[in-house]
Write an enzyme that holds these catalytic residues in place. Structure first.
Site, mmCIF file in Angstrom:
data_model
loop_
_atom_site.group_PDB
_atom_site.id
_atom_site.type_symbol
_atom_site.label_atom_id
_atom_site.label_comp_id
_atom_site.label_asym_id
_atom_site.label_seq_id
_atom_site.Cartn_x
_atom_site.Cartn_y
_atom_site.Cartn_z
ATOM 1 N N HIS A 69 3.270 1.781 -31.667
ATOM 2 C CA HIS A 69 2.187 0.909 -31.201
ATOM 3 C C HIS A 69 2.635 -0.557 -31.265
ATOM 4 O O HIS A 69 2.493 -1.291 -30.285
ATOM 5 C CB HIS A 69 0.957 1.152 -32.089
ATOM 6 C CG HIS A 69 -0.183 0.213 -31.879
ATOM 7 N ND1 HIS A 69 -1.357 0.590 -31.254
ATOM 8 C CD2 HIS A 69 -0.356 -1.083 -32.232
ATOM 9 C CE1 HIS A 69 -2.178 -0.445 -31.226
ATOM 10 N NE2 HIS A 69 -1.600 -1.477 -31.822
ATOM 11 N N GLU A 70 3.181 -0.977 -32.394
ATOM 12 C CA GLU A 70 3.577 -2.393 -32.528
ATOM 13 C C GLU A 70 4.705 -2.737 -31.558
ATOM 14 O O GLU A 70 4.718 -3.813 -30.962
ATOM 15 C CB GLU A 70 3.992 -2.717 -33.976
ATOM 16 C CG GLU A 70 2.892 -2.509 -35.017
ATOM 17 C CD GLU A 70 1.572 -3.185 -34.695
ATOM 18 O OE1 GLU A 70 1.565 -4.154 -33.915
ATOM 19 O OE2 GLU A 70 0.530 -2.717 -35.185
ATOM 20 N N ASP A 117 -1.563 1.881 -27.991
ATOM 21 C CA ASP A 117 -1.887 3.213 -28.528
ATOM 22 C C ASP A 117 -1.236 4.308 -27.682
ATOM 23 O O ASP A 117 -0.631 5.250 -28.205
ATOM 24 C CB ASP A 117 -3.410 3.445 -28.517
ATOM 25 C CG ASP A 117 -4.106 2.763 -29.690
ATOM 26 O OD1 ASP A 117 -3.413 2.350 -30.640
ATOM 27 O OD2 ASP A 117 -5.345 2.654 -29.646
ATOM 28 N N GLU A 166 -4.357 -3.256 -26.759
ATOM 29 C CA GLU A 166 -4.355 -2.270 -27.838
ATOM 30 C C GLU A 166 -4.313 -0.848 -27.288
ATOM 31 O O GLU A 166 -3.636 0.022 -27.833
ATOM 32 C CB GLU A 166 -5.583 -2.463 -28.735
ATOM 33 C CG GLU A 166 -5.627 -3.809 -29.438
ATOM 34 C CD GLU A 166 -4.445 -4.042 -30.377
ATOM 35 O OE1 GLU A 166 -3.852 -3.058 -30.847
ATOM 36 O OE2 GLU A 166 -4.106 -5.218 -30.620
ATOM 37 N N HIS A 200 3.420 -3.328 -28.125
ATOM 38 C CA HIS A 200 2.745 -4.620 -27.920
ATOM 39 C C HIS A 200 3.655 -5.639 -27.218
ATOM 40 O O HIS A 200 3.169 -6.534 -26.527
ATOM 41 C CB HIS A 200 2.264 -5.200 -29.249
ATOM 42 C CG HIS A 200 0.865 -4.780 -29.604
ATOM 43 N ND1 HIS A 200 -0.151 -4.751 -28.688
ATOM 44 C CD2 HIS A 200 0.319 -4.380 -30.779
ATOM 45 C CE1 HIS A 200 -1.260 -4.338 -29.282
ATOM 46 N NE2 HIS A 200 -1.005 -4.109 -30.550
HETATM 47 ZN ZN LIG Z 1 -2.217 -3.455 -31.988
#
Ligand SMILES: [Zn+2]
Length: 691
Positions: free
Chosen positions: A521-522, A586, A582, A525
């Protein structure tokens, strides 16, 4: 995973209604140790639910039934379980340090905590600690004095409207420049001031009532309190109208307007910027990034149209509101009644020990964290985490290669950016030195002021200096993680490297489904609707071909539209563009963590699958265990009120949609659970996919 919410806890106010009859009950501390969460909980499953119809219900149904929201919370999930436990362990350290410090560091944070716990003194003082600030506001004789006033008073928290900070230049991330933003609202979002729906009309009325009550508690007469409340509401409504909305704010180009001080001065002739800059010791500033020019012109307008008395009401309110939690029980209770109970649906105030622990962590986190990591972060956790991060990076590199919609030229640029991501795990290499902060055991408001000033000065001191990439934006016990676009780094505090995210004694399937997805997830980003606008050096720059960028937008629009359709409370849907980054992270994180697991299993064979018989453990295959561990990270219950607040303000979707939204876009999920095409978790369209 979330961005850091900086809580401005400062202090200030007036004559006191010295309510001796209101005395806080003594806080005897926690009555029991919070249980340790577990990763992959068979008892949390609702086996009567069909995972192909509603996977979230299947993964979390029993957990949600067995774990109602505690009275002192508004949301309760696995995140909170772990955060509450971390907070408790921190409390134990703080209490011990307050009672019998063993070092200068422990003496400092022990005293900070003890001052917060001293409700007898807090109740005795009422709003008296705010006197110096309120007196300074009362002494203002003209709006034109505001710049000089702000320069002097922002150290104590009674400043208003404008503020300068230092941050990385979006176009040259090696530079740290001056910037000014927008703010000054009290309600959660501009929409709360402007939305004509009855729900918001009612909240606005309740807010005005709250304002009146708080001014009355300060000792103002009934008529004066009513007038002040109306002043505040009128000014904040004007500021709301002049603010960019949250979706606009996601676009770095819309937040980037470099101006000379003279240009900024021309935009807002009613505020003397040079006086302000000189007053805060920033005379050397020649240019400023004005993230919201329309906000600057709005404030300028307010300063010329609002009478001085109304400006003073506004300043008084923000001074009082910022410190309400530090004052005596009547202020604390009224603050709780509106912001926690009415707005968010919280039934009971949190015990003071919890709030004081968090407050100490916020102020002195890298002092408190030094002892905390020694006890709670074993050295092998860092090494194991590094291995996981490398596995995820390899998986994302492989994923990039296979993307059918992206040209080789853009793929090569994306790969360069991925390779340039740096990782920070656990806690800082160098601890922040707080020794200059004077902490007094009998001065809660003063301690908070001095700790805030320390951070303020630390920020301003960065001006014109090289960026320190080793700095952390979260404290070690925090249950969270983040990606920093201008630095192109991913950060995982020690607090999250525990169950339900990570447990070294368990099989890789559940660890990849837990912390593996968080890492993915990070990393994603860096490639979401916002992060994709920064290059490998952290500069806002287009590194895409036009054609690929158009395809990227088409794909992210698919996701935005999909999440727009998810309902979070009756009549309240998610905002697909607010949550786009986000949701993209995800979806991408789930996919690359899954692939990293498959690669690990293929490489290591049976050795990687301890505890499996006939290909299953606890009755589930590695792929199923991966998805269940992922879904169970998001088991949560929330009040309707907080769900509505979050839908307007939080760039994250709630647990239900973080789970179901992600799996319904990933065909490997349907295959793992034997779903049929056309079932809700395996839509015939194939769902949306970017990464
Ligand atoms: Zn996030």
């Amino acid at each position: 995973m979330r961005t850091l919410a900086r809580l401005a806890l400062l202090a200030f106010a007036t004559p006191l209604c010295f309510a001796q009859s209101f005395v806080s009950p003594p806080d005897s501390g926690p009555t029991s140790v919070p249980k340790k969460p577990i990763i992959f909980d068979v008892n949390a499953l609702d086996k009567t639910a069909d995972p192909c119809t509603d996977f979230y219900q299947f993964a979390c149904g029993n957990w949600r039934k067995d774990n109602p929201i505690p009275a002192d919370q508004v949301r309760w999930g696995r995140f909170n379980e772990l955060a509450e436990r971390n907070n408790y362990l921190l409390y134990a350290d703080l209490k011990a340090a307050a009672d019998a410090p063993k070092s200068a560091l422990q003496k400092q944070y022990g005293d900070y905590f003890a001052a917060c716990m001293n409700t007898e003194l807090v109740d005795k003082l009422g709003a008296k600690p705010l006197d110096p600030q309120l007196e300074a506001i009362a002494a203002l004789t003209a709006t034109s004095e505001l710049a000089a006033f702000n320069a002097k008073q922002e150290k104590r928290g009674s400043a208003g409207f404008f503020r300068i900070g230092v941050g990385q230049d979006q176009k040259d991330s090696s530079q740290q420049i001056a910037e000014t933003g927008q703010g000054g609202l009290t309600l959660p979002d501009r929409d709360y001031y402007l939305n004509p729906d009855q729900r918001y009309v009612t909240i606005r009325q309740q807010y005005v009532d709250h304002l009146q009550k708080m001014f009355t508690l300060l000792g103002d007469t009934g008529d004066k309190a009513i007038a002040e409340a109306n002043d505040v509401m009128r000014i904040e409504t004007a500021l709301a109208k002049g603010s960019m909305d949250r979706v606009e704010m996601r676009d770095p180009a819309k937040r980037y307007h470099i101006m000379t001080v003279a240009e900024l001065q021309a935009l807002s002739p009613n505020y003397n910027w040079q006086v302000y800059l000189d007053g805060i010791g920033m005379t050397q500033v020649k240019t400023i990034n004005v993230s919201s020019p329309q906000f600057v012109t709005t404030v300028n307008q307010e300063l010329s149209t609002e009478p001085l008395q109304a400006i003073k009401s506004y300043l008084r309110w923000h001074t009082l509101h910022a410190s309400a939690a530090l004052l005596s029980k009547p202020f604390e209770d009224e603050d709780f009644a509106f912001f926690s109970a009415t707005l968010q649906g919280q039934k009971e105030q949190q015990p003071r020990w919890k709030r004081c622990t968090r407050m100490t962590d916020r102020a002195l986190g890298e002092a408190v964290g030094q002892d905390w990591v020694k006890q709670n972060f074993p050295p092998d956790a860092k090494a194991n985490m590094e291995n996981l991060v490398h596995a995820l990076e390899a998986s994302m590199a492989a994923d990039l290669k296979t993307l059918p919609w992206m040209s080789d030229a853009t793929k090569a640029e994306a790969r360069k950016k991925l390779d340039a991501i740096t990782d920070k795990i656990g806690y800082p290499a160098h601890w922040r030195d707080y020794s200059s902060i004077v902490v007094k055991r009998d001065d809660l408001v003063g301690n908070v002021e001095r700790a805030d000033n320390f951070e303020r000065k630390r920020n301003l001191d960065k001006f014109g200096k090289p960026v320190d990439p080793t700095e952390w934006g979260m404290t070690p016990p925090t249950v969270n993680a983040y990606y920093n676009p201008p630095q192109n780094n991913i950060n995982f505090p020690a607090g999250i490297l525990q169950p339900p995210f990570y447990d070294n004694s368990k099989d890789p399937a559940v660890n990849f489904g837990g912390i593996g997805v968080v890492i993915g997830h990070e990393m994603t980003h860096g490639f979401d609707d916002q992060g994709s606008k920064y290059d490998l050096h952290g500069n806002v720059k287009v590194w895409w071909t036009d054609e690929d960028l158009a395809k990227f937008k088409e794909r992210t629009e698919c996701t935005a539209k999909e999440y727009d359709g998810f309902e979070v409370a009756p009549g309240q849907n998610l905002n697909g563009h607010l949550t786009l980054g986000e949701n993209t992270a995800d979806n991408g994180g789930l996919r690359i963590a899954y692939q990293a697991l498959m690669d690990t299993l293929a490489k290591e064979g049976a050795a990687a699958e301890p505890g499996y018989t006939d290909g299953k453990r606890d009755g589930y295959t590695p792929a199923q265990r991966f998805f269940i561990a992922f879904g169970q990270v998001w088991c949560q219950n929330a009040t309707e009120q907080i769900s509505r607040v979050m839908a307007k303000t939080d760039p994250h979707s709630p647990g239900q949609w973080r789970t179901n939204g992600s799996v319904q876009n990933f065909d490997e999920f349907g295959k793992a659970f034997g779903c049929k095409v056309g079932q809700p978790m395996m839509p015939a369209s194939g769902g949306c996919r970017t990464w």
